[in-house]
Design a protein around this motif. Structure first.
Motif, PDB file in Angstrom:
ATOM      1  N   LYS A   1     -37.416  31.806 -33.755  1.00  0.00           N
ATOM      2  CA  LYS A   1     -38.022  33.000 -33.148  1.00  0.00           C
ATOM      3  C   LYS A   1     -37.161  34.228 -33.373  1.00  0.00           C
ATOM      4  N   SER A   7     -43.596  20.769 -27.780  1.00  0.00           N
ATOM      5  CA  SER A   7     -44.630  20.431 -26.801  1.00  0.00           C
ATOM      6  C   SER A   7     -44.877  18.926 -26.760  1.00  0.00           C
ATOM      7  N   LEU A  18     -36.139  26.096 -32.130  1.00  0.00           N
ATOM      8  CA  LEU A  18     -37.241  27.036 -31.940  1.00  0.00           C
ATOM      9  C   LEU A  18     -36.722  28.430 -31.625  1.00  0.00           C
ATOM     10  N   ASP A  43     -40.942  29.492 -23.766  1.00  0.00           N
ATOM     11  CA  ASP A  43     -41.201  28.056 -23.713  1.00  0.00           C
ATOM     12  C   ASP A  43     -40.203  27.332 -22.806  1.00  0.00           C
ATOM     13  N   THR A  97     -42.990  24.699 -32.323  1.00  0.00           N
ATOM     14  CA  THR A  97     -43.594  24.765 -30.983  1.00  0.00           C
ATOM     15  C   THR A  97     -44.393  23.505 -30.694  1.00  0.00           C
ATOM     16  N   GLU A 101     -44.633  27.883 -35.456  1.00  0.00           N
ATOM     17  CA  GLU A 101     -45.810  27.162 -34.959  1.00  0.00           C
ATOM     18  C   GLU A 101     -45.567  25.654 -34.982  1.00  0.00           C
TER      19      GLU A 101
END
Length: 475
Positions: free
Chosen positions: A19, A57, A15, A121, A53, A50
Motif C-alpha cells: 500500500k 482476509s 500488505l 485492514d 488483501t 488486491e
C-alpha cells in the motif's frame, strides 16, 4: 505465537508495504501522467494489493473459524477474548498510533483518515487509538467484553517487548513483576520480610499441643511515578518525503533513545532524586572485584560468590545475570582442554549454569550484575505522543555541558540525563551556565515538526540484599 498468527502478521506487513509503494507510485504518476512505465507500475501494484488483501482476509477467516470451533467445545463460554502479546493485534500499536498522529498533523488530515488509509485492514489500531485518546478508560471486568481496552493495556507491554533486544530494563521487566500506575502518582507494594534464623514458623505440633502464633513481618515499598520524556524535531520535507517509511523511522529513533536513557538510569549507582528519577539498581549494593583467574574458572568463582551472598541473606529465589553482549560472546567461546565449547549451547538459550541471562550493549563491559527478579518491580504507563509545528523549543539537551537542560532554576549545571523540577532553560531572567548560549527555534518559522514522547516509568527493589555485582571481571 501460532503458525497461523505468524502468517497473518507477515501478510499484514506485506500488505502495508504494498500500500505504501502504491501511494508513492500514484503520487509520482500524478506528477508525470504521461509516463507509461509509471502507469504500468501502478496497475501492477494495484493487482498485488488486491491479491494480498484477499490472502489476508482468507487467513483471518481461517483464524476466526478455528477460534469459533475451539469455543464450541469449551464447557464455559469465554466472555473476554485474550490477546497474546506480540500477535498482530498488539504488536507495535503505540508506534502505529504515533505514526498516524504524526502523518495526520503533517498532511493536515484527521487521525481517522490516516488510520483508514494506512491501517484500514487492522481495526484494532482505530479501536485502541480511540481509547488511548480518552482521558478515562473503565477498568477491565471479567463480565464485560473489552477487546480494545485489553489491547490498550497490552500495548504498553508490546512497546516494552520491542525494546527487549536492546534494553535491560525491558527484558528484566519481562522476567519480574510489571505494573502500571493507572493514573495514580505512586504504587505501594506490600512485602513479607525474610525470616530470621533459626526459623520459628510454622511449628510441628504434637497431639493436643497448643499451636503457636505466627507473627509475620511485613513491610512495604512505594514506587513513585516519574517520567522519561524527549522531543525530536525534523523538517516538514523529511516528514512528507519519508511517509512510506515513517513508522520504521519513528520506531527506530524512539526505541534506541528510550532504551539507552532507560538503561543508563536503571544501571546507575545514583541515589533517588525526589520528583525526578528512581534510584539506580546499583545504588548502595553489595559489590566486589571479580576473580582474577580468568576464563571459566573466574566465571564459576564469581557465580558462586554471588549466589552465596543471596543464600546468606535468604534472597535470590530467581537469580538473573545482567551483562554486556561482549561478555556473553566471550562465555559462548570458552573451550575445554579438548577444545569443546563449554557453555555455547546453554548461553544461546539465554542461560548460564541454569541462571537466566540478560545482555545488552548498555551494560559496561567489565561489569556483571546478579539480581533476584522476584524482588524487582517496575511500572510503565502507556507513552503519550504529541505533535506540533508552532512550538518554540530551546535547543539544549541534558548532557550537563553548558548550555544544558540539566540545570536548576538558578542556572547551575546539574546531573546529565536529569532535569530538576522547574529547571532546564525554562526560567526567564536566569543567566547561569545552564542558560548561557541557549538557542531557541521556532518550528513554525523553520517549517519543521516536533514530536514529543512522555513515558511514565519507575522501578524499585522490594527486598534488601537482592542484588550484587562483580566489577573488573576476567571472564
Amino acid at each position: 505465537m501460532s503458525n497461523l498468527s505468524q502468517k497473518i502478521e507477515t501478510a499484514n506487513d506485506d500488505l502495508l508495504k504494498l500500500k505504501d509503494a502504491l501511494v508513492e507510485s500514484t503520487t509520482t504518476l500524478e506528477a508525470n501522467p504521461d509516463d507509461e512505465s509509471l502507469l504500468n507500475e501502478v496497475e501492477e501494484l494495484s493487482n498485488k494489493v488486491e491479491a494480498a488483501t484477499k490472502t489476508l482476509s482468507a487467513l483471518k477467516k481461517a483464524e476466526s473459524s478455528l477460534a469459533a470451533k475451539a469455543e464450541a467445545v469449551t464447557a464455559t463460554p469465554k466472555i473476554v477474548q485474550a490477546k497474546h502479546l506480540g500477535t498482530p493485534e498488539t504488536k507495535d500499536l503505540l508506534f502505529k498510533h504515533a505514526t498516524a498522529k504524526f502523518i495526520a498533523f503533517a498532511q493536515k488530515k484527521t487521525v481517522d483518515q490516516v488510520i483508514e488509509e494506512r491501517y484500514g485492514d487492522m481495526p484494532q489500531v482505530k479501536d485502541t487509538y480511540d481509547l488511548v485518546a480518552k482521558s478515562h478508560v473503565e477498568v477491565a471486568m471479567t463480565s464485560v467484553s473489552g477487546w480494545a481496552a485489553e489491547l490498550v493495556q497490552d500495548s504498553t507491554q508490546g512497546f516494552l517487548d520491542t525494546l527487549k533486544t536492546t534494553s535491560v530494563a525491558a527484558a528484566l521487566a519481562g522476567k519480574s513483576r510489571s505494573l502500571n500506575f493507572g493514573g495514580y502518582n505512586s504504587i505501594t507494594i506490600p512485602r513479607r520480610n525474610p525470616q530470621t534464623q533459626p526459623e520459628t514458623e510454622p511449628a510441628w505440633v504434637g497431639e493436643a499441643g497448643a499451636i503457636p502464633l505466627t507473627q509475620y513481618d511485613f513491610g512495604a515499598e512505594t514506587i513513585n511515578r516519574y517520567k522519561l520524556a524527549a522531543i525530536t524535531t525534523m523538517s516538514r520535507e523529511i516528514a512528507e518525503r519519508s511517509t512510506p517509511a515513517i513508522e520504521g523511522i519513528l520506531r527506530s529513533a524512539m526505541s534506541e533513545s528510550y532504551s539507552t536513557v532507560l538503561d543508563t538510569a536503571l544501571l546507575s549507582a545514583l541515589a533517588k532524586v525526589e520528583g525526578v528519577r528512581p534510584a539506580g539498581l546499583r545504588y548502595n549494593i553489595d559489590t566486589a572485584a571479580g576473580d582474577t583467574t580468568g576464563g571459566s574458572e573466574a566465571l564459576i568463582a564469581d557465580l558462586k560468590s554471588m549466589l552465596q551472598f543471596f543464600a546468606a541473606n535468604r534472597t535470590g529465589s530467581r537469580p538473573v545475570l545482567i551483562m554486556n553482549n561482549q561478555v556473553r560472546l566471550s562465555i559462548s567461546m570458552m573451550q575445554s582442554a579438548l577444545s569443546d565449547f563449554i557453555y555455547r549451547d546453554e548461553i544461546a538459550q539465554g542461560r548460564i549454569m541454569g541462571i537466566e541471562v540478560i545482555s545488552s550493549d548498555n551494560v559496561p563491559t567489565d561489569l556483571v550484575i546478579m539480581i533476584d527478579a522476584d524482588s524487582f518491580v517496575s511500572a510503565f504507563d502507556t507513552p503519550v505522543f504529541d505533535v506540533s509545528d508552532v512550538a518554540t523549543v530551546a535547543q539544549n539537551n541534558a548532557d550537563a555541558t553548558p548550555p544544558t537542560m540539566a540545570g536548576d532554576a538558578a542556572g547551575a549545571v546539574g546531573t546529565a540525563g536529569e532535569v530538576v523540577p522547574n529547571g532546564g532553560a525554562m526560567v526567564s531572567g536566569s543567566t547561569g551556565a545552564a542558560y548561557a548560549g541557549t538557542v531557541s527555534r521556532s518550528l513554525w518559522q523553520t517549517y519543521s515538526l516536533g514530536i514529543r514522547m512522555v513515558a511514565p516509568t519507575s522501578w524499585a527493589m522490594i527486598r534488601p540484599n537482592s542484588i550484587t555485582e562483580r566489577t573488573a571481571i576476567t571472564w
